[in-house]
Design an enzyme around this catalytic site. Structure first.
Site, short mmCIF file in Angstrom:
data_model
loop_
_atom_site.label_atom_id
_atom_site.label_comp_id
_atom_site.label_asym_id
_atom_site.label_seq_id
_atom_site.Cartn_x
_atom_site.Cartn_y
_atom_site.Cartn_z
N SER A 162 -4.91 2.20 -8.44
CA SER A 162 -4.66 0.92 -7.83
C SER A 162 -4.79 -0.04 -8.97
O SER A 162 -4.09 -0.06 -9.94
CB SER A 162 -5.28 0.30 -6.84
OG SER A 162 -4.97 -0.97 -6.22
N HIS A 163 -5.65 -1.12 -8.78
CA HIS A 163 -6.05 -2.18 -9.83
C HIS A 163 -7.11 -2.09 -10.70
O HIS A 163 -7.27 -2.71 -11.65
CB HIS A 163 -6.43 -3.44 -9.06
CG HIS A 163 -7.50 -3.24 -8.34
ND1 HIS A 163 -7.33 -2.57 -7.07
CD2 HIS A 163 -8.79 -3.64 -8.42
CE1 HIS A 163 -8.60 -2.42 -6.52
NE2 HIS A 163 -9.61 -3.15 -7.50
N ASP A 167 -0.10 -5.58 -8.65
CA ASP A 167 -1.14 -4.71 -9.29
C ASP A 167 -0.67 -3.45 -9.70
O ASP A 167 0.59 -3.23 -9.64
CB ASP A 167 -2.39 -4.37 -8.37
CG ASP A 167 -2.01 -3.72 -7.27
OD1 ASP A 167 -0.78 -3.54 -6.91
OD2 ASP A 167 -2.88 -3.12 -6.56
N ASP A 216 -0.38 -0.24 -8.98
CA ASP A 216 0.37 0.80 -8.06
C ASP A 216 1.29 -0.39 -7.19
O ASP A 216 1.97 0.31 -6.24
CB ASP A 216 -0.32 1.52 -7.11
CG ASP A 216 -1.34 0.71 -6.18
OD1 ASP A 216 -2.02 -0.39 -6.39
OD2 ASP A 216 -1.76 1.13 -4.98
N ASP A 261 0.90 -2.66 -4.68
CA ASP A 261 0.76 -3.01 -3.14
C ASP A 261 0.16 -4.35 -3.30
O ASP A 261 0.35 -4.95 -2.23
CB ASP A 261 -0.07 -1.93 -2.46
CG ASP A 261 -1.11 -1.50 -3.15
OD1 ASP A 261 -1.67 -2.20 -4.38
OD2 ASP A 261 -2.08 -0.58 -2.45
N ARG A 262 -0.28 -5.05 -4.19
CA ARG A 262 -0.95 -6.21 -4.25
C ARG A 262 0.01 -7.20 -4.80
O ARG A 262 0.87 -6.89 -5.56
CB ARG A 262 -2.36 -6.42 -4.94
CG ARG A 262 -3.31 -5.49 -4.36
CD ARG A 262 -4.66 -5.73 -5.30
NE ARG A 262 -5.63 -4.93 -4.64
CZ ARG A 262 -7.07 -5.15 -4.60
NH1 ARG A 262 -7.37 -6.02 -5.34
NH2 ARG A 262 -7.88 -4.34 -4.14
N LYS A 317 0.49 -2.11 2.16
CA LYS A 317 0.67 -3.47 1.75
C LYS A 317 1.65 -3.45 0.54
O LYS A 317 2.03 -2.36 0.10
CB LYS A 317 -0.42 -4.12 1.51
CG LYS A 317 -1.25 -3.55 0.24
CD LYS A 317 -2.68 -4.36 0.13
CE LYS A 317 -3.60 -3.75 -1.17
NZ LYS A 317 -4.36 -2.56 -0.79
C1 VG1 Z 1 -10.53 -3.47 -1.95
C2 VG1 Z 1 -10.20 -4.81 -1.17
C3 VG1 Z 1 -9.32 -4.39 0.05
C4 VG1 Z 1 -8.28 -3.06 -0.07
C5 VG1 Z 1 -8.57 -2.15 -1.11
C6 VG1 Z 1 -7.52 -1.54 -1.53
O1 VG1 Z 1 -11.58 -2.62 -1.51
O2 VG1 Z 1 -11.02 -5.49 -0.89
O3 VG1 Z 1 -8.96 -5.37 0.82
O4 VG1 Z 1 -7.39 -2.85 0.89
O5 VG1 Z 1 -9.37 -2.68 -2.00
O6 VG1 Z 1 -6.42 -1.97 -2.26
P1 VG1 Z 1 -12.89 -2.85 -1.63
O7 VG1 Z 1 -13.70 -1.89 -0.64
O8 VG1 Z 1 -13.14 -2.66 -3.04
O9 VG1 Z 1 -13.39 -4.24 -1.13
V1 VG1 Z 1 -5.79 -1.35 -3.58
O10 VG1 Z 1 -4.28 -2.42 -4.02
O11 VG1 Z 1 -7.20 -1.20 -4.68
O12 VG1 Z 1 -5.25 0.04 -3.00
CO CO Z 2 -3.16 -1.42 -5.05
#
Ligand code: VG1
Ligand code: CO
Length: 560
Positions: A114-115, A286, A288, A290-291, A387
């Site tokens: 992801s990010h 982000d 991937d 989704d954000r 998302k």
């Molecule tokens: C974080 C965010 C959460 C989100 C998750 C995956 O998780 O707080 O809201 O669903 O990332 O998003 P955590 O456990 O680090 O707080 V992504 O775009 O990284 O797949």
């Molecule tokens: Co993401």
């Protein structure tokens, strides 16, 4: 071709977190490490795997193509009949969800962290999504983890190699059965879905100017992540946005060194460009895809919790929801409660779930949820089960087109109607894991003291009375499954909240998240800076938790 069995040893720590298994690339590159985890996913699928079709793709980060080749070889050996692989191994997370649903596959494997930063020294990740297109629920990820702890062998067809750089269909005979790989266009299915959901004509008129209305200037930043080709197709080709307004739109294996997280800190270049430029609207996504982060003219910031509420209040302008109706809303627990007020007013069901998109899936599958979001820049709907960053920006543009107002005006109007839920999040990234755990234990002990409820906490001229305090636990209303220990909540009698959580997406150390919310109905407060309004609660949180003492940090890494 024939499959062979490879003896391996199990690895510790292959436990999926909030969103899949995320580790340093170097960890995944260890001999057998990736193979083991992929085999564990397949073992967890049991009998359903034989003859199935799966989707494979990821955010294009370093090691992605290697992982795809390994998955092809292991899938072939495990009786999978077909893989749909994104060209170059590239599929955004929302695109994977789209394709799983469209072609009714058994699921998909998403290769993303992801990010998290990418490149040889960055992170990699593997996530399994189920046949509804959503991230596997806890029951499945726990099973995968269980299997990894005792895994001794995996099956592979070593000699099988597919050129995934070109769109093609290839078939092989493996152990006497047909195994095929379809390398598919990364963008097409997703772009087609967006065209079905939104009124592209009206968004196009907004962006290009129409009937005396000047063009609504947008600046879209893909942060060198996977959304590059998607925004070129959707914003560029379909909606006529010029190339110069599509920034960082060539995906890079290391995201060009960026931390591809669309927030005020890591997407500062978008914020600055909009602050100092002619733009009416800015959006970033982000790694991937989704954000999303949405900002208005002069970089007016839309907090994700507010973004969710505004979309909730205006969903009916989007053709998709005209058709389906609005079945319900939901937010993750730490997310600001602005959407709850919209739900109340419109008399629509509203759910609160733990952090992580996997908790929304059951509600959507049961037809009780249309729109949901998280404070962490995640917004989406039941069009898929992830998302969806680009979707969120198109939803916003639809609302702007329909209301004919600026982003800032829309927010101000919203607050006038509903009041404002001030919200902020402090992230302390990469803290010492032991010390962070100790701090969480300390806070929990404090909260458990019999006289904690009723305690008055004071800072500046503000006093808050504790009404409730717990470690959040959730029972899924559809299947009754329980998720416990989802974050420490201190709820005050005026509706304000302090929440402490440890992140479940990092790959080393610990990230502490502190979420703070308070509600104001006095219009004189609406234009105030959340940092000013929430300062007393922030101070209370830091004192109460002894955060600085435990972590040595005197300020957060990121403030949202
Ligand atoms: C974080 C965010 C959460 C989100 C998750 C995956 O998780 O707080 O809201 O669903 O990332 O998003 P955590 O456990 O680090 O707080 V992504 O775009 O990284 O797949
Ligand atoms: Co993401």
């Amino acid at each position: 071709l024939a499959s062979t069995i490879v003896n391996t040893v199990s690895f510790e720590g292959q436990k999926p977190g909030t969103s899949g298994l995320r580790k340093a690339v170097k960890v995944f590159q260890q001999e057998h490490y990736t193979e083991n985890f992929v085999q564990a996913i397949f073992d967890a699928l049991g009998k359903n795997l034989e003859g199935s079709t799966l989707v494979v793709g990821g955010d294009g980060r370093y090691y992605g193509k290697d992982a795809v080749q390994k998955i092809i070889k292991i899938a072939a050996a495990n009786g999978v009949s077909k893989l749909l692989v994104g060209q170059d191994g590239v599929l955004s997370t929302p695109a994977v969800s789209t394709i799983i649903r469209k072609y009714k596959t058994l699921g998909g494997i998403v290769l993303t962290a992801s990010h998290n930063p990418g490149g040889p020294n960055g992170d990699f990740g593997i996530k399994f999504n189920c046949e509804n297109g959503g991230p596997a629920p806890d029951a499945v990820t726990n099973k995968i983890y269980e299997i990894t702890t005792t895994l001794k062998q995996y099956k592979i067809v070593s000699g099988l190699q597919v050129d995934i750089d070109k769109i093609q269909s290839v078939s092989f005979q493996v152990d006497g059965k047909t195994f095929s790989v379809d390398v598919i266009d990364s963008v097409q299915d997703y772009a087609a879905l967006m065209k079905e959901i939104f009124d592209f004509e009206s968004i196009k008129k907004l962006i290009q100017g129409d009937g005396g209305r000047p063009p609504f200037q947008v600046l879209i930043n893909a942060m060198n992540g996977v959304t590059g080709p998607y925004i070129k197709q959707i914003f560029g080709k379909e909606l006529g946005v010029s190339d110069s307004n599509l920034v960082n739109s060539v995906p890079k294996e290391d995201f060009g060194g960026l931390h591809p997280d669309p927030n005020l800190t890591y997407a500062a270049d978008l914020v600055n460009a909009v602050k100092n430029g002619p733009y009416d609207f800015g959006a970033a996504f982000d790694g991937d895809g989704d954000r999303n982060m949405i900002i208005g003219k002069k970089a007016f910031f839309v907090n994700p919790s507010d973004s969710l509420a505004v979309l909730a209040a205006n969903l009916s302008v989007i053709p998709y929801f005209k058709k389906t109706g609005v079945k319900g809303y939901a937010r993750s627990m730490p997310t600001g409660a602005a959407v709850d007020r919209v739900a109340q007013k419109t008399n629509i069901e509203c759910f609160q779930v733990p952090t992580g998109w996997k908790y929304f899936g059951n509600l959507m599958d049961a037809g009780r949820l249309s729109l949901c979001g998280e404070e962490s820049f995640g917004t989406g709907s039941d069009h898929i089960r992830e998302k969806d960053g680009i979707w969120a920006s198109l939803a916003w543009l639809s609302v702007v087109a329909s209301l004919g107002k600026s982003v800032e005006e829309i927010l101000l109007d919203h607050w006038k109607t509903y009041g404002r839920n001030f919200f902020t999040r402090y992230d302390y990234e990469n803290c010492d894991a032991d010390k962070s755990n100790k701090m969480m234990e300390y806070i929990e002990e404090l909260m458990k003291k019999p006289d904690f409820v009723g305690t008055k906490l004071t800072s500046q001229s503000k006093t808050y009375v504790v009404k409730e305090a717990d470690n959040y636990s959730y029972k899924d209303p559809i299947d009754g499954s329980v998720a416990s220990k989802q974050g420490l909540r201190i709820l005050f009698d005026d509706g304000s909240r302090i929440i402490f959580r440890l992140s479940g997406t990092g790959s080393s150390g610990a990230t502490i998240r502190l979420y703070i919310e308070s509600y104001e109905s006095d219009p004189a407060t609406f234009t105030q800076d959340p940092q000013t309004v929430l300062k007393p609660l922030v101070d209370i949180s830091l004192t109460l938790s002894k955060l600085q003492e435990y972590t040595g940090r005197d300020k957060p890494t990121v403030i949202t």
